[in-house]
Each structure stands twice: as structure tokens, then as C-alpha cells.
Design an enzyme around this catalytic site. Sequence first.
Site, PDB file in Angstrom:
ATOM      1  N   TYR A   9       0.818  -1.218   0.000  1.00 19.49           N
ATOM      2  CA  TYR A   9       0.000   0.000   0.000  1.00 19.49           C
ATOM      3  C   TYR A   9       0.849   1.263   0.000  1.00 19.49           C
ATOM      4  CZ  TYR A   9       1.380  -0.119   4.891  1.00 19.49           C
ATOM      5  OH  TYR A   9       2.135  -0.158   6.040  1.00 19.49           O
ATOM      6  N   GLY A  10       2.162   1.115   0.064  1.00 19.64           N
ATOM      7  CA  GLY A  10       3.016   2.301   0.225  1.00 19.64           C
ATOM      8  C   GLY A  10       4.100   2.365  -0.830  1.00 19.64           C
ATOM      9  N   THR A  11       5.330   2.405  -0.369  1.00 15.32           N
ATOM     10  CA  THR A  11       6.459   2.631  -1.270  1.00 15.32           C
ATOM     11  C   THR A  11       6.769   1.429  -2.158  1.00 15.32           C
ATOM     12  OG1 THR A  11       8.003   1.928   0.439  1.00 15.32           O
ATOM     13  CG2 THR A  11       7.510   4.282   0.316  1.00 15.32           C
ATOM     14  N   LEU A  12       6.100   0.294  -1.909  1.00 19.48           N
ATOM     15  CA  LEU A  12       6.325  -0.876  -2.775  1.00 19.48           C
ATOM     16  C   LEU A  12       5.414  -0.874  -4.007  1.00 19.48           C
ATOM     17  CD1 LEU A  12       6.831  -3.649  -0.076  1.00 19.48           C
ATOM     18  CD2 LEU A  12       8.424  -3.152  -1.928  1.00 19.48           C
ATOM     19  N   GLU A  84      11.317  -4.445   5.165  1.00 25.51           N
ATOM     20  CA  GLU A  84      10.407  -3.831   6.155  1.00 25.51           C
ATOM     21  C   GLU A  84      10.838  -4.097   7.598  1.00 25.51           C
ATOM     22  OE1 GLU A  84       8.696  -1.790   4.755  1.00 25.51           O
ATOM     23  OE2 GLU A  84       8.263  -2.553   2.760  1.00 25.51           O
TER      24      GLU A  84
END
Length: 163
Positions: A9-12, A84
Site C-alpha cells: 500500500y506504500g512505497t512498494l 520492512e
Amino acid sequence: MTRHLAFVYGTLKRNEPNHHWLEDTENGEARFVGVGTTEETYPLVVASRYNIPYILAAEGTGKHVQGEVYDVDDKMLSNLDILEDHPDYYERKLKNIKLENSGEVVECWVYLLFKYKPHLLELPFLTSYLPGDQSKPYIPRYLREEPGPEYWTDVKVTDFKSG
Ligand code: PCA
């Protein structure tokens, strides 16, 4: 080899600064499955001195969060854990995700922040991480003054040594 579904949901996500991690075949295999949304609501916030996206482990608060589902192999999943810092920083948990195309609900691994500082719940809750739209740009690791885990104390109650 076992396959797993991972919801990012983010930087990936595609076009985000850590997406290359999923595309690098040295890390293992990842196949894009589709866009999906969390079945439950969560607070998705941008926090810390580096403007990092976090889903806080406060199910029932916040929004249905949009992200991308990938089918990954064991090797990629363990490399995502390295990126992570699971389980010391983000913690990986299985959550239900509704796939946008089929409407199917699938169980996916999601990296959430537990033991977060309470003030994070006062930040705006996003439905989708779109750094281009916001005034708090993500600072990638290579640009950080202190690459160590000290910044975790911006967002976590406990420090990295005590988990
Ligand atoms: N990377 C993981 C968790 C938050 C982040 O920036 C992701 O994209 O899902």
C-alpha cells in the site's frame, strides 16, 4: 515452492521508490495480481521525519485502504521482510483484501505498524498512498542522515532493542 499473496500500500507500489525491490528477480519472484482494497478499515498515515507510509494496527479506525496485490514466492517474501524489518519494525499479518476486478476476497500478507505512538492517530487518514499529491515527500534511505533505526522512535513507543 509455496506462493503467497502480498498486499502493498506504500512505497512498494508501482511508480513508488521501493517498487524495484519487487521487480528485482535476485529477490525472488513477484507477479502483479491486481488492485485491491482492505476489507476492514485502517488508519493509513504518513509519519516520521522521513514521511514514511504506515498502516496502523487499529482495525476499525480509518479508511478502506487501496493498494496492489502480488503473488510472491518464499524468497521474495523473506526479502520483503528484510526491507520492512519484520518483525522489529513493521509486522507482517494476514488480512482480507477485496480484489477490484473480480470482487473476490483473498487473504494477503500486509505490513502494519503495531506499538505506534498515539499521536499518529491524529494525522489525516488516507485511502491511498499518493506521495505526488501530498506536501510530505518520502525521503528514501539513501538520502537519510541517520540510516540506523533511531527514527523508529518517531513512530514507535518502544525502541528497536526492546521491539
Ligand atoms: N512499504 C510497504 C509497507 C509500507 C511501505 O512503504 C508497502 O508498500 O506495503
